[in-house]
Design an enzyme around this catalytic site. Structure first.
Site, short mmCIF file in Angstrom:
data_model
loop_
_atom_site.label_atom_id
_atom_site.label_comp_id
_atom_site.label_asym_id
_atom_site.label_seq_id
_atom_site.Cartn_x
_atom_site.Cartn_y
_atom_site.Cartn_z
N GLU A 187 -2.87 8.60 8.82
CA GLU A 187 -1.42 8.34 8.89
C GLU A 187 -0.80 9.07 10.10
OE1 GLU A 187 0.97 6.62 6.86
OE2 GLU A 187 -0.65 5.63 5.79
N ASP A 233 0.87 -1.18 0.00
CA ASP A 233 0.00 0.00 0.00
C ASP A 233 0.91 1.23 0.00
OD1 ASP A 233 -2.33 1.63 0.35
OD2 ASP A 233 -1.96 1.72 2.50
N SER A 234 0.30 2.39 -0.21
CA SER A 234 1.07 3.63 -0.14
C SER A 234 1.49 3.94 1.30
CB SER A 234 0.20 4.78 -0.65
OG SER A 234 -0.99 4.83 0.11
N CYS A 273 -4.32 -1.45 -1.86
CA CYS A 273 -4.47 0.00 -2.03
C CYS A 273 -5.45 0.22 -3.18
CB CYS A 273 -3.11 0.61 -2.37
SG CYS A 273 -3.18 2.37 -2.73
N TYR A 309 -0.76 8.73 -1.99
CA TYR A 309 -0.69 8.57 -3.43
C TYR A 309 -1.95 9.17 -4.09
CZ TYR A 309 3.07 4.98 -3.41
OH TYR A 309 4.24 4.28 -3.29
N GLY A 310 -3.04 9.17 -3.34
CA GLY A 310 -4.35 9.52 -3.91
C GLY A 310 -4.47 10.94 -4.41
N HIS A 365 -7.33 2.77 3.98
CA HIS A 365 -7.15 3.50 5.24
C HIS A 365 -8.48 3.71 5.97
CE1 HIS A 365 -3.23 4.65 3.55
NE2 HIS A 365 -2.92 5.20 4.70
N CYS A 418 -10.98 2.96 0.13
CA CYS A 418 -9.58 3.26 0.44
C CYS A 418 -9.26 2.40 1.66
CB CYS A 418 -9.41 4.74 0.76
SG CYS A 418 -7.77 5.14 1.43
N THR A 454 -6.16 3.05 -4.54
CA THR A 454 -5.62 4.04 -5.47
C THR A 454 -4.73 3.35 -6.51
OG1 THR A 454 -5.68 5.65 -3.69
CG2 THR A 454 -4.28 6.19 -5.58
N1 DGL Z 1 -4.76 3.22 1.17
C1 DGL Z 1 -4.84 3.81 -0.07
C2 DGL Z 1 -6.06 3.49 -0.88
O1 DGL Z 1 -6.60 2.49 -0.71
C3 DGL Z 1 -4.07 4.95 -0.43
C4 DGL Z 1 -4.37 6.26 0.05
C5 DGL Z 1 -3.39 7.28 -0.45
O2 DGL Z 1 -2.21 7.01 -0.47
O3 DGL Z 1 -3.83 8.36 -0.81
O4 DGL Z 1 -6.48 4.20 -1.72
#
Ligand code: DGL
Length: 264
Positions: free
Chosen positions: A152, A10-11, A73, A42-43, A186, A184, A75
């Site tokens: 985070e 994941d990011s 992830c 990353y999003g 998170h 997501c 994203t």
């Molecule tokens: N956990 C991530 C997702 O599922 C990434 C969130 C991110 O890095 O912006 O999209």
């Protein structure tokens, strides 16, 4: 039978929500988790950057002889799953399809909401996947760029988390959806706040559980299951002190491995 580990990435730390579910349904599987905490989120980034970063994570895990890759992830899954599949000699599973299949099965009024990062929303991946399963489904998306930095930072119980959820959801969800995908990995970390805000009538779906179940099905089908003792590694590209606390809170102090800093 194959005793090599499963690579999950994941990011940031959000993909650990998927790891937690994998451990529940596949207790004999060893897992190497890789989170790019140095460059999260990353999003908010563009397609080219997300793809470049995702391929670096993929190559890193492939060097560790993983037998399967789980892209934990949304994203990355929404942006460049095909590019990852192209360079991977081992099977790859993303999180979008398993979550979409479950949402399509559960919605009664055919109206599904998706909360996700900006990149996931603008990719249209959930809408495409849901319509492939059931063309009559109406999909309503909402980008929630504030959630990932708050999570985070470990601010799960801080009032700022509630303020951010209110910012996106206090007026309810457009379209009268009965099912809402936490698109997501998170977001399950603030699931309680989201559920309270949208009300108990809306069914929340996170990608972790259906992805873990699908992984079990695929490992069984491909005869890749492990019957040994599971070992875990949590590798992160940045390990500020707050991170261990956040992760321990999430695993209720049963974090399966010590965090280790790695360089890609
Ligand atoms: N956990 C991530 C997702 O599922 C990434 C969130 C991110 O890095 O912006 O999209």
């Amino acid at each position: 039978m194959n005793n090599n580990p499963i690579g999950v990435f994941d990011s940031g730390i959000g993909g650990l929500t998927v790891v937690k579910e994998i451990i529940k349904v596949l207790p004999n599987e060893s897992i190497i988790y890789l989170g790019d905490t140095e460059r999260v989120p990353y999003g908010t980034k563009d397609r080219e950057t997300i793809t470049k970063f995702a391929l670096e994570l993929t190559r890193f895990l492939l060097k560790k002889s993983v037998k399967f890759l789980v892209v934990a992830c949304n994203t990355i899954s929404a942006t460049c799953l095909e590019e990852i599949e192209k360079i991977s000699p081992v099977p790859v599973l993303g999180v979008i399809k398993p979550a979409a299949v479950l949402a399509a099965a559960l919605t009664k009024n055919n109206k599904v909401g998706v909360l996700a990062t900006r990149a996931t929303v603008s990719s249209g991946a959930y809408t495409r996947e849901l319509r492939k399963i059931k063309s009559s489904i109406e999909v309503f998306t909402q980008a929630c760029p504030l959630f990932v930095p708050i999570i985070e930072e470990g601010l799960l119980d801080h009032p700022i988390a509630k303020i951010a959820v209110d910012e996106y959801l206090k007026h309810g969800f457009e379209g009268d959806c009965d099912t809402l995908i936490l698109g997501c990995t998170h977001y399950p970390l603030i699931e309680d706040i989201i559920q309270k805000t949208v009300g108990s009538k809306i069914k929340l779906i996170d990608s972790a559980k259906p992805t873990a179940r699908e992984l079990k099905r695929l490992l069984t089908e491909k005869k890749l299951l492990d019957d040994g003792k599971a070992e875990y590694e949590i590798l992160l590209t940045d390990t500020p002190p707050i991170m261990q606390k956040t992760i321990d809170m999430f695993f209720e102090n049963k974090t399966p491995a010590k965090l280790k800093k790695v360089y890609l």
